[in-house]
Design a protein around this motif. Structure first.
Motif, PDB file in Angstrom:
ATOM      1  N   THR A  46      63.623  94.952 -27.132  1.00 36.59           N
ATOM      2  CA  THR A  46      64.221  96.340 -27.055  1.00 36.59           C
ATOM      3  C   THR A  46      63.990  96.630 -25.208  1.00 36.59           C
ATOM      4  OG1 THR A  46      61.916  97.018 -27.370  1.00 36.59           O
ATOM      5  CG2 THR A  46      63.388  97.111 -29.018  1.00 36.59           C
ATOM      6  N   GLY A  47      64.747  97.705 -24.779  1.00 37.85           N
ATOM      7  CA  GLY A  47      64.639  98.182 -23.493  1.00 37.85           C
ATOM      8  C   GLY A  47      65.695  97.453 -22.776  1.00 37.85           C
ATOM      9  N   LEU A  48      66.578  96.497 -23.093  1.00 38.03           N
ATOM     10  CA  LEU A  48      67.441  96.016 -22.258  1.00 38.03           C
ATOM     11  C   LEU A  48      68.669  96.958 -21.918  1.00 38.03           C
ATOM     12  CD1 LEU A  48      67.654  92.451 -23.916  1.00 38.03           C
ATOM     13  CD2 LEU A  48      66.414  93.183 -21.634  1.00 38.03           C
ATOM     14  N   GLU A  49      69.235  96.868 -20.759  1.00 38.17           N
ATOM     15  CA  GLU A  49      70.317  97.783 -20.242  1.00 38.17           C
ATOM     16  C   GLU A  49      71.424  96.814 -19.646  1.00 38.17           C
ATOM     17  OE1 GLU A  49      71.326 100.768 -21.259  1.00 38.17           O
ATOM     18  OE2 GLU A  49      68.917 101.360 -22.010  1.00 38.17           O
ATOM     19  N   ALA A  50      71.484  96.691 -18.386  1.00 37.08           N
ATOM     20  CA  ALA A  50      72.354  95.941 -17.692  1.00 37.08           C
ATOM     21  C   ALA A  50      72.324  94.552 -17.686  1.00 37.08           C
ATOM     22  CB  ALA A  50      72.438  96.405 -16.117  1.00 37.08           C
ATOM     23  N   GLU A  51      71.042  93.871 -18.472  1.00 32.79           N
ATOM     24  CA  GLU A  51      71.107  92.476 -18.436  1.00 32.79           C
ATOM     25  C   GLU A  51      71.996  91.746 -19.324  1.00 32.79           C
ATOM     26  OE1 GLU A  51      68.720  94.850 -19.013  1.00 32.79           O
ATOM     27  OE2 GLU A  51      66.927  94.897 -17.879  1.00 32.79           O
ATOM     28  N   SER A  52      72.516  90.500 -19.030  1.00 31.86           N
ATOM     29  CA  SER A  52      73.383  89.699 -19.744  1.00 31.86           C
ATOM     30  C   SER A  52      72.533  88.370 -19.949  1.00 31.86           C
ATOM     31  CB  SER A  52      74.347  89.518 -18.811  1.00 31.86           C
ATOM     32  OG  SER A  52      74.294  88.590 -17.633  1.00 31.86           O
ATOM     33  N   ALA A  53      71.342  88.226 -19.692  1.00 34.02           N
ATOM     34  CA  ALA A  53      70.401  87.038 -20.119  1.00 34.02           C
ATOM     35  C   ALA A  53      68.896  87.464 -20.225  1.00 34.02           C
ATOM     36  CB  ALA A  53      70.629  85.830 -19.180  1.00 34.02           C
ATOM     37  N   VAL A  54      68.299  86.949 -21.135  1.00 32.17           N
ATOM     38  CA  VAL A  54      67.044  87.439 -21.285  1.00 32.17           C
ATOM     39  C   VAL A  54      66.056  86.275 -21.828  1.00 32.17           C
ATOM     40  CG1 VAL A  54      67.298  87.989 -23.737  1.00 32.17           C
ATOM     41  CG2 VAL A  54      65.324  89.161 -22.456  1.00 32.17           C
ATOM     42  N   VAL A  55      64.873  85.942 -21.174  1.00 27.34           N
ATOM     43  CA  VAL A  55      63.621  85.278 -21.978  1.00 27.34           C
ATOM     44  C   VAL A  55      63.164  85.962 -23.264  1.00 27.34           C
ATOM     45  CG1 VAL A  55      61.619  84.130 -21.559  1.00 27.34           C
ATOM     46  CG2 VAL A  55      63.510  84.105 -19.727  1.00 27.34           C
ATOM     47  N   ALA A  56      63.400  85.702 -24.127  1.00 26.46           N
ATOM     48  CA  ALA A  56      63.006  86.484 -25.537  1.00 26.46           C
ATOM     49  C   ALA A  56      61.540  86.234 -25.750  1.00 26.46           C
ATOM     50  CB  ALA A  56      63.998  85.831 -26.513  1.00 26.46           C
ATOM     51  N   LEU A  57      61.126  85.173 -25.803  1.00 25.93           N
ATOM     52  CA  LEU A  57      59.730  84.745 -25.952  1.00 25.93           C
ATOM     53  C   LEU A  57      59.397  83.346 -25.366  1.00 25.93           C
ATOM     54  CD1 LEU A  57      59.935  82.533 -28.614  1.00 25.93           C
ATOM     55  CD2 LEU A  57      60.006  84.708 -29.948  1.00 25.93           C
ATOM     56  N   GLU A  58      58.170  82.932 -25.382  1.00 25.53           N
ATOM     57  CA  GLU A  58      57.842  81.634 -24.975  1.00 25.53           C
ATOM     58  C   GLU A  58      56.662  81.162 -25.816  1.00 25.53           C
ATOM     59  OE1 GLU A  58      56.649  81.974 -20.924  1.00 25.53           O
ATOM     60  OE2 GLU A  58      54.474  82.874 -21.516  1.00 25.53           O
ATOM     61  N   LEU A  59      56.668  79.972 -25.946  1.00 22.47           N
ATOM     62  CA  LEU A  59      55.923  79.034 -26.684  1.00 22.47           C
ATOM     63  C   LEU A  59      54.836  78.342 -25.738  1.00 22.47           C
ATOM     64  CD1 LEU A  59      57.467  77.223 -29.406  1.00 22.47           C
ATOM     65  CD2 LEU A  59      56.785  79.718 -29.430  1.00 22.47           C
ATOM     66  N   TYR A  60      53.374  78.670 -25.419  1.00 14.05           N
ATOM     67  CA  TYR A  60      52.898  78.186 -24.335  1.00 14.05           C
ATOM     68  C   TYR A  60      51.394  77.412 -24.849  1.00 14.05           C
ATOM     69  CZ  TYR A  60      49.979  82.450 -24.783  1.00 14.05           C
ATOM     70  OH  TYR A  60      49.227  83.302 -24.949  1.00 14.05           O
ATOM     71  N   ARG A  61      50.973  76.510 -24.063  1.00 15.11           N
ATOM     72  CA  ARG A  61      49.773  75.691 -24.473  1.00 15.11           C
ATOM     73  C   ARG A  61      48.614  76.019 -23.465  1.00 15.11           C
ATOM     74  NH1 ARG A  61      50.482  69.364 -25.058  1.00 15.11           N
ATOM     75  NH2 ARG A  61      51.426  69.771 -22.947  1.00 15.11           N
ATOM     76  N   ARG A  62      47.547  76.347 -24.012  1.00 11.63           N
ATOM     77  CA  ARG A  62      46.296  76.914 -23.233  1.00 11.63           C
ATOM     78  C   ARG A  62      45.042  76.190 -23.801  1.00 11.63           C
ATOM     79  NH1 ARG A  62      47.052  81.735 -20.335  1.00 11.63           N
ATOM     80  NH2 ARG A  62      49.008  81.327 -19.058  1.00 11.63           N
TER      81      ARG A  62
END
Length: 679
Positions: free
Chosen positions: A124-140
């Motif tokens: 949510t919260g997108l307005e003028a954006e035409s690309a987005v990083v939705a989520l990430e899988l990360y290793r810690r």
């Protein structure tokens, strides 16, 4: 339990092999980048996108679509990879929306291979954006987690990739959009908005609301953005241009919800789905008004349902759209009911917690009275919600009772009298019935599962052990027999709805174990040749169909679809494979994958009757094959999801009633018409 994430939240991942499901209100490009410990992407070889969809441990979709499934195997990723970022971008240069603020918020879910949802996130919260990083899988510290990101970029994919420190960001972004534009990724539109109330006089489903409950809001089950339909991508979308043997002039892909002129319907964005509601043989004109409906109902009474009250070019199309309208109505009214029940449950828990928080009310009559009052309010809310659901279900049931008898043969059950008046058609219908769908909350209402024609996806009849109550009581041999009988019923229906000579069926039965189930096709003479047995027989059929795919592809690329060598069968082809992987070597498996990937675009379709566990020895090699097919079961099973709210629907196959001769009668006519056509 599913973790519903908000921006910045993370959640541990239970296993290494995952699927990431994406649903948007418009076709989007889905991709992923691999990053090091600092999140840097070292080169274009670290980016999976439609032009390069496969990397070690990662596979993304080849197409721009409203719904995607990305496959991830964390154990197969290189050791230097510590982050996988899931990217969404609007296609550049199209006629669709140019910013995410103009469409429904994308929905992303991480699931295990069993389909169980691990975590979900609504961007949510997108307005003028035409690309987005939705989520990430990360290793810690050796542990993988998922984090909701939601970082948008008004500068599009190029700005996003630049932010991830990719040196060739602008060049790669241009490559991705070029791949989409030139057809490496077919743009599949989301379904257009539902017709207005004047179009469909059904009463809108509304949730039962409590005194302080103003309806389903974001975050409630009734308002969850849509998830992946039909186990993968759903029924086939628009007509494939230029395929030999296909009726009608070549049609372009529709522009989706942003092009009301192309659909004749409102352009309000709705939940994502690859289903194309437009008629494959019409363009750029408004449909005629629907047929006259029943007179207005008396006050206090609902209008009498009418078959074919949706818009469309023909009665067939009106019925098709009406069935999908019933499907959506039942999905949404059930979501409203479940949302109201969830609200009642949470409210009762809150009231009980408040009552028990005061030590003086934990014992004695005051505490008992508070508990009884909370339970009474809960029962009242649930009862009110059930009344609304029962009202809507009764209306849908009345509509189903008038629609079902009016369906044409392609949409009808095998026990419908329309099959007794069957005649070989002169042109293909819009869609084909593959079975029925129903929900436990409204078990009496059966919704036909209609798949658009010509097929754009293969079918997988799962002959493995089902998790359903009926499937758990069926032994493996019986399930395999039922699986092949289901495949025969689907193949017979496909043969019946195509004009004479325009649909050909081949069968591979390496061990000859399906002779009894295949006998209706064999005895009637509708098969192109007897079922192929043994490894040599399977290899011969696969080689012939692979060659056909190659020849038609070369002709299409050369701009001469009619310039095919003599003897090439230009009809639609269906290959039924029984008892896979018995009788298949590595070469045959690769040919099968090739047919599944490339065949549908040129009229070669696959129907697998197999237990996925039997092919476990091939490892992840066959995972893309299974994902490319629409999974159906020979026994009732709740593995399909709708494209609006993502309910798990119970699927029941379209089988011939025991003792019925309708299948024999239909196939006999098909065989006779085929012989007459071949003279």
């Amino acid at each position: 339990m599913t973790a519903e994430l908000t921006r910045g939240q993370n959640h541990p991942l239970p296993g290494a092999r995952l699927e990431i499901r994406v649903s948007a209100g418009t076709p989007v490009v889905a991709g992923a980048t691999l990053g090091d410990e600092q999140g840097a992407v070292h080169g274009v070889e670290w980016v999976a996108h439609p032009g390069t969809p496969t990397l070690p441990g990662l596979e993304v979709s080849r197409q721009a679509a409203a719904d995607h499934r990305l496959a991830v195997d964390l154990d197969a990723l290189p050791d230097t990879v510590h982050r996988v970022s899931v990217l969404l971008a609007l296609p550049a240069g199209g006629q669709g929306p140019l910013r995410f603020g103009a469409v429904a918020a994308p929905f992303v879910a991480v699931t295990g291979l069993d389909g169980d949802e691990v975590a979900s996130y609504t961007v949510t919260g997108l307005e003028a954006e035409s690309a987005v990083v939705a989520l990430e899988l990360y290793r810690r510290r050796g542990v993988w987690k998922v984090r909701a990101v939601g970082q948008g970029y008004a500068g599009g994919l190029a700005e996003l990739l630049t932010d991830q420190k990719l040196p060739e960001a602008h060049r790669l972004a241009a490559t991705v959009h070029e791949a989409v534009a030139r057809g490496l990724a077919r743009s599949v539109p989301a379904p257009p908005a539902r017709a207005a109330d004047a179009d469909r006089p059904r009463q809108a489903a509304t949730p039962a609301q409590g005194p302080d409950h103003a309806g389903a809001t974001q975050g409630t089950p009734g308002a969850v953005p849509p998830v992946s339909p039909y186990d993968a991508q759903g029924p086939a979308g628009p007509t494939t241009p230029g395929v030999p043997g296909q009726h009608g002039a070549p049609q372009p892909y529709r522009d989706g919800p942003g092009d009301p002129a192309a659909t004749g319907r409102p352009s309000t964005p709705t939940g994502g789905s690859p289903i194309d509601y437009s008629h494959p043989r019409r363009q750029n004109a408004a449909p005629p008004p629907p047929p006259p409906t029943a007179p207005p109902a008396e006050p206090g009474r609902t209008a009498r349902p009418v078959a074919g009250d949706a818009t469309g070019w023909s009665m067939e199309e009106r019925l098709y759209n009406q069935v999908w309208g019933m499907f959506e109505d039942l999905a949404r009214t059930t979501a409203a009911y479940r949302s109201a029940v969830d609200f009642a449950d949470s409210r009762m828990e809150k009231e009980l917690d408040q009552a028990l928080s005061d030590p003086r009310s934990r014992i004695g009559g005051q505490g008992n009275a508070a508990r009884e009052a909370a339970r009474a309010r809960h029962g009242e809310l649930v009862s009110r919600a059930r009344e609304v659901l029962d009202r809507d279900v009764a209306q849908l049931l009345a509509e189903a009772e008038v629609v079902e008898p009016a369906l044409p043969a392609a949409f009808a059950r095998w026990d419908n009298p329309v099959w007794h008046a069957y005649r070989v058609p002169m042109e293909i219908p819009m869609a084909l019935r593959l079975g029925d769908l129903h929900l436990p909350d409204a078990d009496r209402v059966r919704i036909p599962l209609l798949m658009r024609l010509p097929l754009e996806r293969g079918l997988w009849i799962d002959s493995g052990r089902s998790a359903s109550a009926e499937g758990s009581l069926t032994d493996s041999h019986e399930t395999r027999r039922l699986g092949l009988e289901t495949a025969v019923a689907h193949a017979a229906r496909l043969l019946a709805v195509y004009p004479a000579g325009e649909f050909t069926v081949h069968v591979i039965d390496p061990a000859g174990s399906g002779a009894q189930a295949l006998s209706p096709l064999v005895r009637s003479g509708v098969l192109a040749a007897p079922p192929a047995v043994g490894a040599a027989g399977a290899a011969e059929v696969l080689a012939r169909l692979t060659q056909r795919v190659d020849l038609v592809q070369m002709a299409l690329r050369g701009g001469a679809p009619d310039a095919l060598p003599p003897g090439v069968d230009t009809s639609q082809q269906l290959l039924i494979v029984n008892d896979f992987p018995h009788g298949f070597d590595d070469r045959a498996v690769n040919q099968l994958r090739y047919l599944a990937d490339e065949g549908p675009a040129v009229g070669v379709h696959l129907m697998m009757v197999a237990d996925r566990e039997d092919s476990a020895g091939y490892g992840p090699l066959l995972d893309p094959l299974w994902r490319s097919l629409l999974r159906l079961t020979p026994v009732p099973d709740d593995h399909l999801a709708d494209p609006w709210v993502g309910h798990a629907w119970t699927y029941e196959p379209a089988l011939v009633p025991p003792g019925s001769q309708v299948l024999h009668q239909v196939l006999t006519q098909v065989a006779a018409a085929r012989r007459s056509w071949g003279r």
